[in-house]
Design a protein around this motif. Structure first.
Motif, PDB file in Angstrom:
ATOM      1  N   THR A 152     -26.089 109.932  56.095  1.00  0.00           N
ATOM      2  CA  THR A 152     -26.791 110.002  57.245  1.00  0.00           C
ATOM      3  C   THR A 152     -28.135 109.100  57.302  1.00  0.00           C
ATOM      4  O   THR A 152     -28.487 108.647  56.433  1.00  0.00           O
ATOM      5  CB  THR A 152     -27.316 111.414  57.662  1.00  0.00           C
ATOM      6  OG1 THR A 152     -28.199 111.581  56.899  1.00  0.00           O
ATOM      7  CG2 THR A 152     -26.139 112.519  57.602  1.00  0.00           C
ATOM      8  N   VAL A 182     -30.966 112.490  64.026  1.00  0.00           N
ATOM      9  CA  VAL A 182     -29.927 112.351  62.874  1.00  0.00           C
ATOM     10  C   VAL A 182     -28.720 112.074  63.365  1.00  0.00           C
ATOM     11  O   VAL A 182     -28.067 112.467  64.155  1.00  0.00           O
ATOM     12  CB  VAL A 182     -30.332 113.770  62.224  1.00  0.00           C
ATOM     13  CG1 VAL A 182     -29.519 113.576  60.788  1.00  0.00           C
ATOM     14  CG2 VAL A 182     -31.414 114.206  61.872  1.00  0.00           C
ATOM     15  N   ARG A 183     -28.193 111.054  62.591  1.00  0.00           N
ATOM     16  CA  ARG A 183     -26.637 110.685  63.015  1.00  0.00           C
ATOM     17  C   ARG A 183     -26.136 110.182  61.593  1.00  0.00           C
ATOM     18  O   ARG A 183     -26.622 109.840  60.463  1.00  0.00           O
ATOM     19  CB  ARG A 183     -26.613 109.529  63.909  1.00  0.00           C
ATOM     20  CG  ARG A 183     -27.264 108.143  63.485  1.00  0.00           C
ATOM     21  CD  ARG A 183     -27.368 107.096  64.338  1.00  0.00           C
ATOM     22  NE  ARG A 183     -27.840 106.014  64.011  1.00  0.00           N
ATOM     23  CZ  ARG A 183     -27.750 105.040  63.129  1.00  0.00           C
ATOM     24  NH1 ARG A 183     -26.370 105.054  62.516  1.00  0.00           N
ATOM     25  NH2 ARG A 183     -28.172 104.092  62.859  1.00  0.00           N
ATOM     26  N   PRO A 184     -24.812 110.496  61.547  1.00  0.00           N
ATOM     27  CA  PRO A 184     -23.716 109.963  60.308  1.00  0.00           C
ATOM     28  C   PRO A 184     -23.822 108.567  60.250  1.00  0.00           C
ATOM     29  O   PRO A 184     -24.227 107.635  61.410  1.00  0.00           O
ATOM     30  CB  PRO A 184     -22.515 110.369  60.662  1.00  0.00           C
ATOM     31  CG  PRO A 184     -22.487 111.253  61.845  1.00  0.00           C
ATOM     32  CD  PRO A 184     -23.842 110.801  62.763  1.00  0.00           C
ATOM     33  N   SER A 185     -24.038 108.031  58.679  1.00  0.00           N
ATOM     34  CA  SER A 185     -23.902 106.409  58.700  1.00  0.00           C
ATOM     35  C   SER A 185     -22.707 105.960  59.017  1.00  0.00           C
ATOM     36  O   SER A 185     -21.704 106.807  59.116  1.00  0.00           O
ATOM     37  CB  SER A 185     -24.412 106.241  57.284  1.00  0.00           C
ATOM     38  OG  SER A 185     -23.180 106.942  56.247  1.00  0.00           O
ATOM     39  N   SER A 230     -31.815 108.688  59.592  1.00  0.00           N
ATOM     40  CA  SER A 230     -32.856 109.673  60.486  1.00  0.00           C
ATOM     41  C   SER A 230     -34.030 108.633  60.969  1.00  0.00           C
ATOM     42  O   SER A 230     -34.628 108.015  60.155  1.00  0.00           O
ATOM     43  CB  SER A 230     -33.370 110.656  59.511  1.00  0.00           C
ATOM     44  OG  SER A 230     -34.220 111.248  60.067  1.00  0.00           O
ATOM     45  N   LEU A 274     -22.358 117.041  62.049  1.00  0.00           N
ATOM     46  CA  LEU A 274     -22.559 115.834  62.728  1.00  0.00           C
ATOM     47  C   LEU A 274     -21.493 114.873  62.949  1.00  0.00           C
ATOM     48  O   LEU A 274     -21.678 114.120  63.988  1.00  0.00           O
ATOM     49  CB  LEU A 274     -23.782 114.949  61.794  1.00  0.00           C
ATOM     50  CG  LEU A 274     -25.088 115.689  61.459  1.00  0.00           C
ATOM     51  CD1 LEU A 274     -25.765 114.778  60.425  1.00  0.00           C
ATOM     52  CD2 LEU A 274     -25.722 115.814  62.758  1.00  0.00           C
ATOM     53  N   SER A 330     -19.917 107.140  56.399  1.00  0.00           N
ATOM     54  CA  SER A 330     -19.671 108.322  55.950  1.00  0.00           C
ATOM     55  C   SER A 330     -18.232 108.883  56.260  1.00  0.00           C
ATOM     56  O   SER A 330     -17.815 109.509  55.288  1.00  0.00           O
ATOM     57  CB  SER A 330     -20.725 109.187  56.480  1.00  0.00           C
ATOM     58  OG  SER A 330     -20.601 109.226  58.082  1.00  0.00           O
ATOM     59  N   LEU A 363     -28.252 114.267  52.238  1.00  0.00           N
ATOM     60  CA  LEU A 363     -27.527 113.255  53.012  1.00  0.00           C
ATOM     61  C   LEU A 363     -28.133 112.000  53.266  1.00  0.00           C
ATOM     62  O   LEU A 363     -27.746 110.979  53.247  1.00  0.00           O
ATOM     63  CB  LEU A 363     -27.395 114.083  54.366  1.00  0.00           C
ATOM     64  CG  LEU A 363     -26.484 115.284  54.443  1.00  0.00           C
ATOM     65  CD1 LEU A 363     -26.513 115.664  55.708  1.00  0.00           C
ATOM     66  CD2 LEU A 363     -25.032 114.921  53.809  1.00  0.00           C
ATOM     67  N   GLU A 384     -25.494 111.339  67.801  1.00  0.00           N
ATOM     68  CA  GLU A 384     -26.964 111.828  67.210  1.00  0.00           C
ATOM     69  C   GLU A 384     -27.429 113.012  67.936  1.00  0.00           C
ATOM     70  O   GLU A 384     -27.144 113.492  69.007  1.00  0.00           O
ATOM     71  CB  GLU A 384     -27.885 110.612  67.767  1.00  0.00           C
ATOM     72  CG  GLU A 384     -27.641 109.372  67.060  1.00  0.00           C
ATOM     73  CD  GLU A 384     -28.653 108.388  67.587  1.00  0.00           C
ATOM     74  OE1 GLU A 384     -29.053 107.257  66.933  1.00  0.00           O
ATOM     75  OE2 GLU A 384     -29.363 108.439  68.759  1.00  0.00           O
ATOM     76  N   LEU A 412     -22.991 117.571  57.224  1.00  0.00           N
ATOM     77  CA  LEU A 412     -22.399 116.298  57.588  1.00  0.00           C
ATOM     78  C   LEU A 412     -21.149 116.487  58.634  1.00  0.00           C
ATOM     79  O   LEU A 412     -20.983 115.794  59.395  1.00  0.00           O
ATOM     80  CB  LEU A 412     -22.018 115.590  56.296  1.00  0.00           C
ATOM     81  CG  LEU A 412     -21.423 114.283  56.518  1.00  0.00           C
ATOM     82  CD1 LEU A 412     -22.351 113.110  57.037  1.00  0.00           C
ATOM     83  CD2 LEU A 412     -21.093 113.525  55.147  1.00  0.00           C
TER      84      LEU A 412
END
Length: 395
Positions: free
Chosen positions: A353, A360-363, A355, A318, A366, A347, A323, A315
């Protein structure tokens, strides 16, 4: 005397919301660097020496490295916090004397509780080797004992107030254990807040008991039971029950109240089943704003997201970018496929995160959750997901 090294480090760990590692594990890991003496600038230096061989989070690629990197970050946070502690010139002995007098004024003069408070002694260790383990305090028929290595700002004062309330209830323990212990905390919180206006001391006290004190010492549910009683009947109900506890404890079926509260039953039903012959009086011993702020502290969010060390490192990686294609992320990470997939699953299921379409990217939430200290590393063997700190039996 000033704080000992152990007490100062406990204070620093309990007071930092952004500690990532499980606090009991972090405390155990730094104990070898501590000495049986007063805290000093050397204390922080000794802690930092522990981290010389630890990797930084930016260089992590394996699960074991991730755990050690997170531990390093936490130890550095504690070492920095000790610099502030040195400026406090805090004396537990002075605070014990001061708050014994505070307890007398509130409990005897203001609340007019009948029982007498016992002497409070600060000790290095208890009389019998191994007695109660490393519990912060010990009660017996003659005195209340506080262990010096646990005494720091907030804890010392509230512990003195807690024990003083317990003293005024008398020695008939077991009549209403959840009420006695929860009430002792609640009145200690109200007295402390009314006197100081400082909610942070209460939060630190509860954080310490919940996450650092010896297992078997504290049960947060007792605080919550009292809070729910106050929400339903305010001070009138609480002090009416206190009066019954002192004068006629058999008038209340104490053992059924927690179950009724837990099922969300209305106050009328609780009264009818638990104390039908008890008339609720009106009491306003504390300002409403004090009671409201104490309730806010007790009912605030205690649950946290727990993820594995590798998931935390992923995390952090990221959050430094945007992304990332899943294949690229997996290829650049040295963990084996099972570890990587489990960390990624942690995650995603925790909502940290997102997907989709191979990216994949952080929400969006987060970063805020990390900054608020609501994301922690799970203990070994503890399942990842939403969890709270350990809950243990109270003092």
């Amino acid at each position: 005397m000033s704080m000992t090294e152990l007490a100062a480090v406990r204070y620093a760990i309990a007071g930092h919301q952004t500690i990532i590692y499980p606090k009991r594990i972090l405390m155990a890991s730094v104990v070898p660097a501590l000495r049986p003496c007063a805290v000093s600038i050397r204390t922080g230096a000794n802690l930092l020496e522990l981290t010389h061989s630890y990797p930084s989070l930016e260089k992590v690629r394996r699960a074991a490295e991730a755990a050690r990197a997170i531990l390093k970050a936490d130890v550095e946070t504690v070492a920095r916090g000790l610099v502030t502690i040195l400026d406090l010139e805090y004396s537990p002995d002075r605070s014990v004397d001061e708050y014994r007098e505070v307890a007398r004024r509130y409990l005897k003069e203001r609340l007019r509780l009948p029982g007498e408070t016992r002497p409070v002694s600060i000790v290095r260790s208890y009389a019998q080797p191994g007695e109660t383990g490393d519990s912060p305090s010990l009660r017996n028929s003659d005195a209340n004992y506080l262990k010096r290595d646990h005494l720091f700002p907030g804890y010392t004062e509230l512990a003195v107030l807690h024990e003083a309330v317990r003293d005024t209830l008398g020695n008939e323990e077991g009549i209403a254990d959840w009420f006695d212990r929860g009430l002792a905390n609640f009145l200690a919180y109200c007295i402390y807040l009314d006197r100081t206006g400082d909610l942070s001391g209460i939060n630190l006290y509860r954080s310490y008991l919940r996450e650092l004190a010896a297992a078997g010492y504290y049960l947060p549910d007792y605080d919550l039971l009292i809070a729910n009683l106050v929400i339903q009947g305010w001070q009138g109900l609480l002090f009416t029950l206190l009066g019954a506890r002192l004068r006629n404890p058999s008038a209340v079926r104490w053992e059924i109240i927690p179950g009724l509260i837990g099922r969300g039953r209305p106050l009328e039903e609780i009264k009818d089943k638990a104390f039908p012959d008890l008339a609720t009086a009106s009491y306003d011993f504390f300002p409403d704003k004090v009671v409201s702020r104490v309730l806010a502290a007790l009912l605030g969010p205690a649950r946290i997201l727990t993820i594995s060390p590798l998931a935390y490192a992923l995390l952090a990686h990221l959050l430094r970018g945007r992304e990332v294609p899943l294949g690229q992320l997996r290829a650049g990470w040295g963990a084996n496929d099972d570890q990587f997939q489990q960390a990624l699953s942690d995650l995603i299921t925790s909502g940290l995160t997102v997907s989709s379409r191979g990216l994949v990217r952080p929400s969006a939430s987060s970063r805020g959750l990390l900054d608020a200290g609501l994301v922690r590393v799970a203990m070994a063997g503890q399942p990842a997901g939403v969890d709270g700190p350990d809950t243990n039996e109270p003092a």
